[in-house]
Design an enzyme around this catalytic site. Structure first.
Site, PDB file in Angstrom:
ATOM      1  N   THR A   1       0.718  -1.159  -0.153  1.00 35.56           N
ATOM      2  CA  THR A   1      -0.036   0.004  -0.053  1.00 35.56           C
ATOM      3  C   THR A   1       0.865   1.341  -0.150  1.00 35.56           C
ATOM      4  O   THR A   1       1.935   1.191   0.387  1.00 35.56           O
ATOM      5  CB  THR A   1      -0.911   0.095   1.359  1.00 35.56           C
ATOM      6  OG1 THR A   1      -1.619   0.984   1.208  1.00 35.56           O
ATOM      7  CG2 THR A   1      -0.042   0.132   2.535  1.00 35.56           C
TER       8      THR A   1
ATOM      9  N   ARG B   1       4.637   8.302   8.852  1.00 34.17           N
ATOM     10  CA  ARG B   1       3.406   7.541   9.540  1.00 34.17           C
ATOM     11  C   ARG B   1       3.490   6.153   8.713  1.00 34.17           C
ATOM     12  O   ARG B   1       3.791   5.901   7.432  1.00 34.17           O
ATOM     13  CB  ARG B   1       2.103   7.937   9.079  1.00 34.17           C
ATOM     14  CG  ARG B   1       0.853   7.212   9.552  1.00 34.17           C
ATOM     15  CD  ARG B   1       0.410   6.260   8.365  1.00 34.17           C
ATOM     16  NE  ARG B   1      -1.035   5.723   8.734  1.00 34.17           N
ATOM     17  CZ  ARG B   1      -1.772   4.843   8.192  1.00 34.17           C
ATOM     18  NH1 ARG B   1      -1.091   4.439   7.173  1.00 34.17           N
ATOM     19  NH2 ARG B   1      -2.884   4.119   8.730  1.00 34.17           N
TER      20      ARG B   1
ATOM     21  N   ASP C   1      -0.698  -0.492   9.246  1.00 35.90           N
ATOM     22  CA  ASP C   1      -0.616  -1.953   9.431  1.00 35.90           C
ATOM     23  C   ASP C   1       0.013  -2.725   8.601  1.00 35.90           C
ATOM     24  O   ASP C   1       0.280  -4.100   8.915  1.00 35.90           O
ATOM     25  CB  ASP C   1      -2.266  -2.362   9.712  1.00 35.90           C
ATOM     26  CG  ASP C   1      -3.110  -2.286   8.625  1.00 35.90           C
ATOM     27  OD1 ASP C   1      -2.913  -1.171   7.895  1.00 35.90           O
ATOM     28  OD2 ASP C   1      -3.796  -3.065   8.165  1.00 35.90           O
TER      29      ASP C   1
ATOM     30  N   THR D   1      -7.229  -4.356   5.287  1.00 37.33           N
ATOM     31  CA  THR D   1      -7.388  -3.243   4.686  1.00 37.33           C
ATOM     32  C   THR D   1      -8.080  -2.220   5.480  1.00 37.33           C
ATOM     33  O   THR D   1      -8.967  -2.741   6.384  1.00 37.33           O
ATOM     34  CB  THR D   1      -7.884  -3.042   3.177  1.00 37.33           C
ATOM     35  OG1 THR D   1      -7.844  -1.853   2.649  1.00 37.33           O
ATOM     36  CG2 THR D   1      -9.245  -3.866   3.206  1.00 37.33           C
TER      37      THR D   1
HETATM   38  N1  ASP Z   1      -4.354  -0.198   5.802  1.00 35.38           N
HETATM   39  C1  ASP Z   1      -3.907   0.708   5.007  1.00 35.38           C
HETATM   40  C2  ASP Z   1      -3.092   1.730   5.882  1.00 35.38           C
HETATM   41  O1  ASP Z   1      -3.568   2.035   7.159  1.00 35.38           O
HETATM   42  C3  ASP Z   1      -4.682   1.574   4.081  1.00 35.38           C
HETATM   43  C4  ASP Z   1      -5.661   0.819   3.722  1.00 35.38           C
HETATM   44  O2  ASP Z   1      -5.804  -0.166   3.417  1.00 35.38           O
HETATM   45  O3  ASP Z   1      -6.562   1.633   3.466  1.00 35.38           O
HETATM   46  O4  ASP Z   1      -1.961   2.326   5.757  1.00 35.38           O
END
Ligand code: ASP
Length: 328
Positions: free
Chosen positions: A204, A214, A217, A237
């Site tokens: 991601t 930052r 997860d 997600t």
């Molecule tokens: N889980 C990802 C994050 O917090 C973002 C997402 O999946 O929308 O970076």
């Protein structure tokens, strides 16, 4: 008398059952599946369809789940139209695209990179961390130096489109990410191959316009992804902070270990996150979480906090986009 004794015997069995902890009871209740379905691959969101197609080429020809998940998610990383993963991903508040990714195989080998800039395929850097270093996680500058030393090419990940949007956002600097695909999203993929081995990958660009530095997860084994080859695999997600708080993907896998179906395990993990949010008096409408899970028998499940999360499932019957059911 004998009727009474029978009744007492049955009552004893019942009360013993209800005295069990929920997970023990679930183990007893779960039906044993008749057949093992494999290969199977599933991945988050609608870009999962393209990712699954790539993974299926490997799985359907007897390839390894690890190769399938890596190659599958790379297709999303490479696509500049997908604005929440890899090349073309939305930047942080300072206009820098920083990427997070991790990978895990059937032997609990793990590799991860976080806060990585300038490299198109963080998932392959994560795999290199796993295979070529004694460590499991590299971040920032160190991850970049390692990637360059491994022959990865330095690329400008901020596309014109993403830069334009970011400049618009700067005018308002209103940090309120919409709940679903519009502003974030991760491709998480989990697969079982024809040998019955499981692997997973997760990659991601994280929450759009996040604070510089930052990390969510997605690169954290146990949070964004977890695989246990005896049990199953799960990936997440959504708002990474909430997933980290519960070690979400590990939680899903542990619940499957204790007898929950993949569906039930995803539901329980989302409920646990919801409970935290309620206790913390958080604004739940602004938060989305989605899990997908796959067990050793090739059975799958998915669940999310609120409507809008979908995932793609590819098995012998084809590649299908499915709307996950939601708690709210
Ligand atoms: N889980 C990802 C994050 O917090 C973002 C997402 O999946 O929308 O970076």
């Amino acid at each position: 008398m004998s009727n009474r004794r029978n009744f007492l015997k049955k009552a004893g069995v019942f009360s013993a059952f209800f005295a069990l902890k929920p997970l023990e009871a679930a183990t007893l209740l779960q039906e044993k599946p008749r057949t093992v379905r494999k290969p199977v691959v599933l991945s988050t969101w609608s870009f999962g369809i393209a990712a699954n197609t790539g993974a299926w080429k490997i799985l359907s020809t007897g390839g390894r789940a690890l190769d399938a998940v890596e190659q599958g998610v790379r297709l999303v990383e490479d696509n500049p139209e997908e604005r929440s993963v890899g090349y073309g991903g939305r930047p942080d508040r300072d206009g820098r695209v920083t990427l997070d990714a991790c990978i895990m195989d059937e032997k609990a080998n793990i590799g991860s990179v976080a806060f990585l800039e300038h490299i198109k395929n963080p998932i392959s850097v994560a795999r290199a961390v796993m295979e070529k270093t004694p460590h499991v996680m590299l971040v920032g500058e160190g991850a970049l130096s390692f990637a360059l030393a491994q022959g990865f090419r330095k690329t400008n990940l901020l596309t014109e489109e993403s830069e334009k949007e970011w400049r618009e956002w700067l005018k308002k600097t209103d940090y309120r990410p919409p709940v679903n695909i519009e502003n974030h999203d991760t491709v998480g993929m989990i697969a079982i191959d024809s040998l019955g081995n499981l692997s997973g990958a997760c990659t991601t660009s994280g929450l759009a316009y996040k604070m510089h530095g930052r990390v969510g997860d997605s690169p954290i084994i146990g949070a964004g992804l977890f695989v246990d080859n005896e049990v199953g695999a799960a990936t997440a997600t959504g708002h990474g902070e909430e997933v980290i708080r519960t070690c979400g993907s590990h939680l899903v896998v542990e619940m499957m270990r204790n007898g929950f179906t993949p569906q039930k395990a995803c539901e329980e993990a989302v409920k646990r996150i919801h409970r935290n949010l309620v206790n913390q008096k958080r604004n739940i409408q602004d938060i989305q979480i989605g899990f997908i899970a796959l067990n050793k028998n090739g059975e799958s499940g998915a669940y999310c906090l609120q409507k809008g999360f979908n995932y793609a499932l590819h098995d012998q019957n084809g590649n299908t986009l499915i709307d996950a059911s939601a708690l709210i």
